[in-house]
Design a protein around this motif. Structure first.
Motif, PDB file in Angstrom:
ATOM      1  N   VAL A 242       0.866  -1.179   0.000  1.00 14.73           N
ATOM      2  CA  VAL A 242       0.000   0.000   0.000  1.00 14.73           C
ATOM      3  C   VAL A 242       0.900   1.225   0.000  1.00 14.73           C
ATOM      4  O   VAL A 242       2.063   1.158   0.412  1.00 14.73           O
ATOM      5  CB  VAL A 242      -0.931  -0.003   1.252  1.00 14.73           C
ATOM      6  N   LYS A 243       0.412   2.351  -0.490  1.00 13.15           N
ATOM      7  CA  LYS A 243       1.166   3.606  -0.387  1.00 13.15           C
ATOM      8  C   LYS A 243       0.928   4.162   1.015  1.00 13.15           C
ATOM      9  O   LYS A 243      -0.210   4.444   1.391  1.00 13.15           O
ATOM     10  CB  LYS A 243       0.703   4.607  -1.446  1.00 13.15           C
ATOM     11  N   LEU A 244       2.008   4.331   1.766  1.00 13.10           N
ATOM     12  CA  LEU A 244       1.872   4.642   3.183  1.00 13.10           C
ATOM     13  C   LEU A 244       3.023   5.514   3.650  1.00 13.10           C
ATOM     14  O   LEU A 244       4.172   5.303   3.256  1.00 13.10           O
ATOM     15  CB  LEU A 244       1.876   3.330   3.987  1.00 13.10           C
ATOM     16  N   THR A 245       2.720   6.508   4.487  1.00 13.47           N
ATOM     17  CA  THR A 245       3.744   7.247   5.208  1.00 13.47           C
ATOM     18  C   THR A 245       3.265   7.410   6.645  1.00 13.47           C
ATOM     19  O   THR A 245       2.139   7.828   6.882  1.00 13.47           O
ATOM     20  CB  THR A 245       4.001   8.637   4.596  1.00 13.47           C
ATOM     21  N   VAL A 246       4.140   7.059   7.585  1.00 11.43           N
ATOM     22  CA  VAL A 246       3.819   7.194   9.011  1.00 11.43           C
ATOM     23  C   VAL A 246       4.769   8.216   9.616  1.00 11.43           C
ATOM     24  O   VAL A 246       5.985   8.081   9.518  1.00 11.43           O
ATOM     25  CB  VAL A 246       3.946   5.853   9.757  1.00 11.43           C
ATOM     26  N   PHE A 247       4.204   9.247  10.248  1.00 10.56           N
ATOM     27  CA  PHE A 247       4.988  10.313  10.853  1.00 10.56           C
ATOM     28  C   PHE A 247       5.028  10.135  12.368  1.00 10.56           C
ATOM     29  O   PHE A 247       3.990  10.147  13.039  1.00 10.56           O
ATOM     30  CB  PHE A 247       4.384  11.677  10.521  1.00 10.56           C
ATOM     31  N   ASP A 248       6.251   9.961  12.895  1.00 10.58           N
ATOM     32  CA  ASP A 248       6.467   9.894  14.340  1.00 10.58           C
ATOM     33  C   ASP A 248       5.602   8.841  15.030  1.00 10.58           C
ATOM     34  O   ASP A 248       5.256   8.981  16.208  1.00 10.58           O
ATOM     35  CB  ASP A 248       6.216  11.266  14.980  1.00 10.58           C
ATOM     36  N   ARG A 249       5.207   7.818  14.273  1.00 17.05           N
ATOM     37  CA  ARG A 249       4.413   6.697  14.805  1.00 17.05           C
ATOM     38  C   ARG A 249       3.073   7.139  15.391  1.00 17.05           C
ATOM     39  O   ARG A 249       2.463   6.421  16.182  1.00 17.05           O
ATOM     40  CB  ARG A 249       5.214   5.906  15.852  1.00 17.05           C
ATOM     41  N   ARG A 250       2.595   8.323  14.986  1.00 18.10           N
ATOM     42  CA  ARG A 250       1.333   8.811  15.545  1.00 18.10           C
ATOM     43  C   ARG A 250       0.340   9.284  14.488  1.00 18.10           C
ATOM     44  O   ARG A 250      -0.791   9.618  14.814  1.00 18.10           O
ATOM     45  CB  ARG A 250       1.597   9.944  16.540  1.00 18.10           C
TER      46      ARG A 250
END
Length: 327
Positions: free
Chosen positions: A206-214
């Motif tokens: 999937v196209k995904l970006t996670v910022f600071d795990r939050r």
């Protein structure tokens, strides 16, 4: 613009009134010694020196002369752009902090709804939100990278800036992203050179970006849809935890695209980039295209790498590089 407008404008950018007043005087009268500047403004010597030091830190003045006592106004565009960027980042962080505080309040009062955990963003807001979250990243960004791109697949100077200030990036690229020579040249390679940790898989789930795990942003990859018209924002929840687990699983399975510090320093920069691309599984033709060189030039450098590793083919070279912990 009046003098008063200038002082107020500098104040909006975080310049204290005393520094703004001194900078205004220098713009009007040209260079002065620290003593002359203090006398003109009615300050004692220590006040003048302290103000000049602050202006130097901001990049608004330069100091020269035999005793480094002559103060001149600097061309302000670069310094003001930096101040404007810093203030913009502060506003974005304040915005996110306020939203986080409000959601915490809703959670504590038992009034948080499913709609607040997952938000759908459409239209022109998509790009603005992506850059907003990227600028506000504080510690880590984890990403699945695959076309198509909301941001047109151009350069990402925000990531380079974030890497310089200590934000960690881990990116798993799909082969289709790496094989795009234009995207590789303007985005992937500069980010890896700036410190991004990169790996590659044939395809990402999937196209995904996670910022600071939050906070996660999710959209459709080229495998799933031809259109790219919506974005999901996922906030702390079991769904976000599942997405983080999915990323970690893919990360552990990916093939590294960056070299370790154990690579022989005698290798030329081009040979180092060839090694980086060998682990992605792309063909020799693609490597030559990505690096902007001919097949003959690529073959010559490959022969050098084979000789160094005592290898007869790409497979043996890859084994040698893994054994020596080059990658």
């Amino acid at each position: 613009m009046t003098d008063r407008d200038l002082v107020e404008y500098l104040g909006d950018l975080g310049v204290a009134p005393r520094e703004a007043e001194a900078f205004q005087v220098l713009l009007q009268s040209g260079q002065r010694t620290v003593g002359q500047l203090g006398a003109y403004l009615g300050w004692d010597c220590e006040e003048a020196k302290k103000t000049v030091r602050h202006l130097m830190d901001l990049g608004l003045v330069t100091v020269g002369g035999s005793h480094r006592s002559t103060v001149s106004p600097a061309e302000p565009s670069i310094a003001l752009d930096r101040l404007a960027h810093a203030r913009s980042a502060e506003v974005q962080q304040a915005h996110l902090a306020a939203l986080h505080a409000y959601r915490e309040y809703r959670r504590c009062t038992g009034s948080q709804s499913t709609d607040e955990l997952v938000e759908v963003v459409t239209g022109p807001q998509i790009v603005d939100r992506i850059w907003q979250f990227e600028r506000a990243a504080e510690s880590e960004v984890a990403r699945f990278d695959s076309p198509p791109y909301h941001t047109d697949g151009g350069a990402n100077p925000i990531e380079v800036d974030n890497l310089e200030r200590g934000v960690k990036y881990r990116v798993v690229y799909s082969s289709s992203a790496v094989q795009n020579s234009a995207y590789y040249a303007v985005n992937i390679q500069p980010c890896i050179a700036a410190g991004e940790e990169a790996r590659v898989l044939t395809a990402v789930p999937v196209k995904l970006t996670v910022f600071d795990r939050r906070l996660a942003i999710v959209s459709m990859s080229s495998v799933e849809a031809e259109s790219n018209e919506s974005l999901l924002l996922v906030r702390p929840s079991s769904l976000l935890t599942a997405l983080l687990g999915l990323f970690e699983t893919a990360w552990s399975s990916g093939y590294p695209m960056h070299l370790s510090a154990q690579v022989p320093p005698a290798l030329r920069p081009l040979q180092r980039r060839i090694l980086e691309l060998l682990g992605t599984g792309v063909t020799d033709d693609t490597i030559a295209q990505l690096l902007g060189i001919s097949r003959r030039t690529l073959s010559r450098h490959m022969e050098h790498l084979y000789l160094l590793a005592g290898a007869a083919n790409r497979f043996q070279l890859a084994l040698y590089a893994a054994r020596k912990k080059w990658i």
